[in-house]
Design a protein around this motif. Structure first.
Motif, PDB file in Angstrom:
ATOM      1  N   LYS A 277       0.783  -1.304  -0.158  1.00 46.33           N
ATOM      2  CA  LYS A 277       0.475   0.268   0.053  1.00 46.33           C
ATOM      3  C   LYS A 277       0.724   1.350   0.256  1.00 46.33           C
ATOM      4  O   LYS A 277       2.047   1.282   0.719  1.00 46.33           O
ATOM      5  N   ALA A 278       0.456   2.219  -1.169  1.00 49.44           N
ATOM      6  CA  ALA A 278       1.368   3.970  -0.755  1.00 49.44           C
ATOM      7  C   ALA A 278       0.063   4.436  -0.748  1.00 49.44           C
ATOM      8  O   ALA A 278      -0.638   4.970  -1.435  1.00 49.44           O
ATOM      9  N   SER A 279       0.361   5.491   0.146  1.00 46.74           N
ATOM     10  CA  SER A 279      -0.407   6.560   1.063  1.00 46.74           C
ATOM     11  C   SER A 279      -0.538   7.818   0.991  1.00 46.74           C
ATOM     12  O   SER A 279       1.013   8.219   0.923  1.00 46.74           O
ATOM     13  N   VAL A 280      -0.951   9.372   0.633  1.00 48.73           N
ATOM     14  CA  VAL A 280      -0.166  10.148   0.475  1.00 48.73           C
ATOM     15  C   VAL A 280      -1.248  11.064   1.598  1.00 48.73           C
ATOM     16  O   VAL A 280      -2.387  11.008   1.836  1.00 48.73           O
ATOM     17  N   PHE A 281      -0.417  11.600   2.952  1.00 50.46           N
ATOM     18  CA  PHE A 281      -1.124  12.789   3.530  1.00 50.46           C
ATOM     19  C   PHE A 281      -0.107  13.919   3.972  1.00 50.46           C
ATOM     20  O   PHE A 281       0.621  14.187   4.377  1.00 50.46           O
ATOM     21  N   ILE A 282      -0.586  15.047   2.881  1.00 53.38           N
ATOM     22  CA  ILE A 282      -0.257  15.875   2.795  1.00 53.38           C
ATOM     23  C   ILE A 282      -1.092  16.589   2.765  1.00 53.38           C
ATOM     24  O   ILE A 282      -2.543  16.983   2.591  1.00 53.38           O
ATOM     25  N   ALA A 283      -1.181  18.234   2.898  1.00 51.24           N
ATOM     26  CA  ALA A 283      -1.694  19.277   3.031  1.00 51.24           C
ATOM     27  C   ALA A 283      -1.626  19.720   1.886  1.00 51.24           C
ATOM     28  O   ALA A 283      -0.417  20.569   1.281  1.00 51.24           O
TER      29      ALA A 283
END
Length: 181
Positions: free
Chosen positions: A2-8
């Motif tokens: 799994k690859a996730s983005v947690f970015i503003a």
């Protein structure tokens, strides 16, 4: 894996002003000094971070200790990057496209990657490797785009939305794999 983005990322798709500044994130402080907008719950699910050189250099510029001492960080750079000697056991520099990097890390046993940095995120999105991402309700009008040009439209399914006391609304999206339909 799994690859996730947690970015503003702002509503208009920017992650920084044209000069790379991210101070707009501090314009709406929470009344709760312990509010982390779900970051700790997210980071607890991650076993490695993949970030671009510019993001790495931005983290190094923060006035704090290295925040990722318990998570291996892989910095992507084709032109090289200097890793401070105090971080050499925590940070490794890699070169290659998103698919090859993902395969290398999968082979090494990583299961959930946190992908950070505009160009890095764009590369992982273009390769179809991102499953989740988030954004915040601000409009900058110009700056460094999160997404850039995409080769094809991506379909997203909202999976969780939360509103915070400072006006932020965080929505997590699952990227729908059109080829699986």
């Amino acid at each position: 894996m799994k690859a996730s983005v947690f970015i503003a990322a702002t509503l208009d798709g920017y992650i920084a002003t044209p000069d790379g500044d991210i101070d707009f994130l501090n314009q709406h402080p929470s009344t709760n000094p312990d509010e982390d907008f779900g970051y700790h719950a997210f980071i607890d699910t991650v076993d490695a971070i993949v970030m671009g050189r510019k993001s790495f250099e931005k983290v190094l510029s923060f006035d704090c200790d290295w925040p990722y001492v318990n998570i291996p960080v892989f910095v992507l750079s084709g032109s090289g990057v200097t890793v401070p000697s105090a971080l050499t056991e925590h940070v490794q520099v890699l070169n290659g496209d998103a698919a090859s990097i993902s395969e290398q890390l999968k082979t090494r046993g990583f299961k959930h990657l946190y992908i950070d940095g505009g160009q890095t995120i764009q590369g992982f999105l273009a390769a179809g490797l991102i499953q989740e991402l988030t954004r915040i309700p601000t409009l900058l009008g110009k700056g460094i785009h999160l997404f850039g040009d995409l080769a094809q439209a991506l379909q997203l399914m909202p999976i969780h939305t939360q509103q915070y006391d400072n006006g932020y609304v965080q929505t997590r999206y699952r990227v729908i794999d059109e080829t699986a339909l």
